[in-house]
Design a protein around this motif. Structure first.
Motif, PDB file in Angstrom:
ATOM      1  N   ASP A 120       0.809  -1.211   0.000  1.00 15.71           N
ATOM      2  CA  ASP A 120       0.000   0.000   0.000  1.00 15.71           C
ATOM      3  C   ASP A 120       0.847   1.268   0.000  1.00 15.71           C
ATOM      4  O   ASP A 120       0.417   2.290  -0.521  1.00 15.71           O
ATOM      5  N   SER A 150       0.074   4.037  -2.682  1.00 17.49           N
ATOM      6  CA  SER A 150      -0.358   5.367  -2.229  1.00 17.49           C
ATOM      7  C   SER A 150       0.509   6.462  -2.827  1.00 17.49           C
ATOM      8  O   SER A 150       0.004   7.520  -3.223  1.00 17.49           O
ATOM      9  N   LEU A 152      -1.817  -6.205   1.297  1.00 19.46           N
ATOM     10  CA  LEU A 152      -2.929  -5.400   1.780  1.00 19.46           C
ATOM     11  C   LEU A 152      -2.929  -4.038   1.096  1.00 19.46           C
ATOM     12  O   LEU A 152      -1.894  -3.381   1.009  1.00 19.46           O
ATOM     13  N   CYS A 153      -4.083  -3.637   0.578  1.00 21.40           N
ATOM     14  CA  CYS A 153      -4.267  -2.298   0.025  1.00 21.40           C
ATOM     15  C   CYS A 153      -5.418  -1.659   0.790  1.00 21.40           C
ATOM     16  O   CYS A 153      -6.465  -2.275   0.971  1.00 21.40           O
ATOM     17  N   SER A 154      -5.226  -0.433   1.221  1.00 21.20           N
ATOM     18  CA  SER A 154      -6.242   0.244   2.029  1.00 21.20           C
ATOM     19  C   SER A 154      -7.491   0.535   1.203  1.00 21.20           C
ATOM     20  O   SER A 154      -7.420   0.649  -0.029  1.00 21.20           O
ATOM     21  N   PRO A 155      -8.641   0.685   1.868  1.00 20.27           N
ATOM     22  CA  PRO A 155      -9.870   1.060   1.148  1.00 20.27           C
ATOM     23  C   PRO A 155      -9.708   2.384   0.390  1.00 20.27           C
ATOM     24  O   PRO A 155     -10.253   2.539  -0.698  1.00 20.27           O
ATOM     25  N   VAL A 156      -8.944   3.319   0.949  1.00 21.20           N
ATOM     26  CA  VAL A 156      -8.713   4.600   0.273  1.00 21.20           C
ATOM     27  C   VAL A 156      -7.979   4.373  -1.048  1.00 21.20           C
ATOM     28  O   VAL A 156      -8.341   4.950  -2.072  1.00 21.20           O
ATOM     29  N   SER A 157      -6.962   3.514  -1.045  1.00 22.54           N
ATOM     30  CA  SER A 157      -6.213   3.223  -2.272  1.00 22.54           C
ATOM     31  C   SER A 157      -7.085   2.519  -3.299  1.00 22.54           C
ATOM     32  O   SER A 157      -7.049   2.855  -4.490  1.00 22.54           O
TER      33      SER A 157
END
Length: 150
Positions: free
Chosen positions: A77, A81, A122-127
């Motif tokens: 992430d 980002s 893992l990738c954040s929901p924002v990304s």
């Protein structure tokens, strides 16, 4: 007992390398004009049929791309980002080009893995939401590699 600096050196040497890239591709349109329309330093283009690097493989589409440098990290992430932050000032131009030229958008996370050290995918929901704003696919390619110091 090992010297702590040896342990730190081993950890740095074995940390996976990740490079994030954003690509626009088209089978119908040459994308050279995007270099001037979307002023992103380091962006490159290619044409269908060109050789890929110094291999015998050929490009299957025309393309435009911006890639960030390789970085050592265990988290995908972070590079994702950073890539998305580079694109933000040009989001409208990119989305307009994607829609008007019916381009395919791709976000690629290229990983060099040393030993058994695999980064967290893992990738954040924002990304994920930001990738979706470009209607882009998200791909992760993991390649086992020899340690650069070996």
């Amino acid at each position: 007992m090992s010297d702590p600096s040896d342990i730190d050196s081993d950890l740095r040497r074995l940390t996976p390398s990740v490079r994030a890239a954003f690509r626009l591709t088209s089978e119908r349109h040459v994308l050279d004009r995007l270099l001037t329309e979307i002023d992103l330093p380091g962006a490159i283009t290619w044409q269908k049929g060109e050789s890929i690097a110094s291999s015998e493989l050929q490009r299957r589409t025309n393309g435009w791309c911006i890639e960030l440098p390789w970085q050592r990290t265990y988290m995908l992430d972070g590079p994702l980002s950073e890539l998305l932050a580079v694109l933000v000032p040009h989001r409208e131009e990119l989305v307009d080009a994607i829609r008007s030229l019916e381009l395919d958008a791709h976000v690629g996370l290229h990983v060099r893995m040393y030993g058994q050290e695999v980064p967290d995918c893992l990738c954040s929901p924002v990304s994920i939401k930001a990738v979706a704003a470009y209607n882009a696919s998200l791909g992760v390619g993991i390649v086992p590699s020899a340690s650069p110091e070996s």
